[in-house]
Every structure is written in C-alpha cells, then in structure tokens.
Scaffold this active site. Sequence first.
Site, short mmCIF file in Angstrom:
data_model
loop_
_atom_site.label_atom_id
_atom_site.label_comp_id
_atom_site.label_asym_id
_atom_site.label_seq_id
_atom_site.Cartn_x
_atom_site.Cartn_y
_atom_site.Cartn_z
N CYS A 191 0.82 -1.08 -0.11
CA CYS A 191 -0.01 -0.02 0.04
C CYS A 191 1.07 1.28 -0.10
O CYS A 191 0.64 2.35 -0.45
CB CYS A 191 -0.92 -0.18 1.09
SG CYS A 191 -0.49 -0.28 2.67
N HIS A 242 -2.03 0.78 7.18
CA HIS A 242 -2.44 1.18 5.82
C HIS A 242 -1.88 2.37 5.38
O HIS A 242 -1.88 3.24 6.25
CB HIS A 242 -3.68 0.94 5.56
CG HIS A 242 -4.26 0.67 4.20
ND1 HIS A 242 -3.55 -0.25 3.25
CD2 HIS A 242 -4.95 1.45 3.48
CE1 HIS A 242 -4.28 0.06 1.89
NE2 HIS A 242 -4.95 1.00 2.07
#
Length: 224
Positions: free
Chosen positions: A104, A178
């Site tokens: 990510c 994330h």
Amino acid sequence: MTESKSEAVKDTRKRYIPLESNPEVFTDLITNLGVQALKFQDVYSIDEPDLMAMVDRPVLALVLVFPVTDNDEEYKKKNWVEHYAGSGDGEPVVWYRQTIHNACGLYAILHGISNGQAREFIPPGSPFATLIEQCVPLNPDDRALALENSAELEEAHKNAAQQGSTAPPSLEEEVDYHYVAFVKGKNNRDEDLFSEGGLSLVRQFIQREQGGNPNFSLMALTPA
C-alpha cells in the site's frame, strides 16, 4: 465488502515486504524510478503553525499511514465503490487497484506522483514515465497486471523495503497499518494540499478513531 476483479488479476496477485513510513525510504524509491525533482518529508503537525511552517510548499500530495481498525473497516463497507472502470487521459485522477499484498505504501506513491502537478516533475523516458505511459490507457484490471509485471517497479520496491531505521518484516508477515494518498485531480491541480481542503480529509481519518488508536503518521510530497 466485495470488489469485482478479473480472474487474471486474482491469479497473479503478489506479496511485497511493506515499506517503512520514512520519507527517506519513499524518496529513495522514486529516485530509483527516475524522479529526482520530488521528495517526501515528515509532517509533524496539522494544527500547530510553527510546525506546519517546516513543511516545504507547494505540497503536491499527502501520504497518511494509519491503523487498520474496526472503525476504519466499517467506514469502508459503507463507502466502498463496487467497481471503477475508468481509463485513459479523461480520468479525473489516475487510479491503481491494489493487487500486490502489503504494497500500500507503493500504491500511495504511485497515486501521489501520477496525479496533479506532481506528474509534471516526471522526466520523459524515466522508468516512472514509461510505467505511466503504459498504465494510463488500460482498464483497472489490466493496469493492475501491468504493475504486477513491472520488474523495475518490483526491484525499486525491494531495495526500498530493506532500508529504514527498523528491520524489515518477513514477506509473509501481516501488518495492521495502511497507507492512503491524498492527491489533486484535474479540476483542482493547482491547489496546495497543505491547505484546509486537504488537511480536513486527513482529520476525518483521525477523527474516525474517536480518541482510540493515535498511531498516525503523515508525509508530504513536495519539490526537491
């Protein structure tokens, strides 16, 4: 929450070692892809004027690393876009579907540099320029495959993942953080993202935790 993907995308999914939330690591990765006129830097506050003044301007993109929590998962279920099929130069933003596990941070970088004014800093003929030229005409599934199949992208990420102030996790290790990128589209390409408009989006992520997990980190993409 479901997402429609082609069978080809499912079958070629990869795993990368996650990147450390470190501006030097992120800057090294884009430098290795030929983008030397941009850099990432830490943002120490989005409320204190003295600390905010340390951020170089203009800010072309923001990258937030945040904890994956129940609040975040619930928000995504309520706001998930089932399937995006845009492609080509007419897209308001260049969007990449993430099909590489634990990458990510890489996708945040790709979104940050592929959109708005940041794209003007990509040297013609560089690996990053070649990648964008290849990806932009493609639909999201084929675009995802192009990223998975890029040996230069994989090598640059592999090298960056070995850097930083902490030992890198194993390839199989799951992480509970994330990255998300805040970028400028074609309709607001001249807006500085370190203005209230961009910072209000960052605050929304933080406020969803309602005083819970405070482990957020923010980086800005600026001219070098």
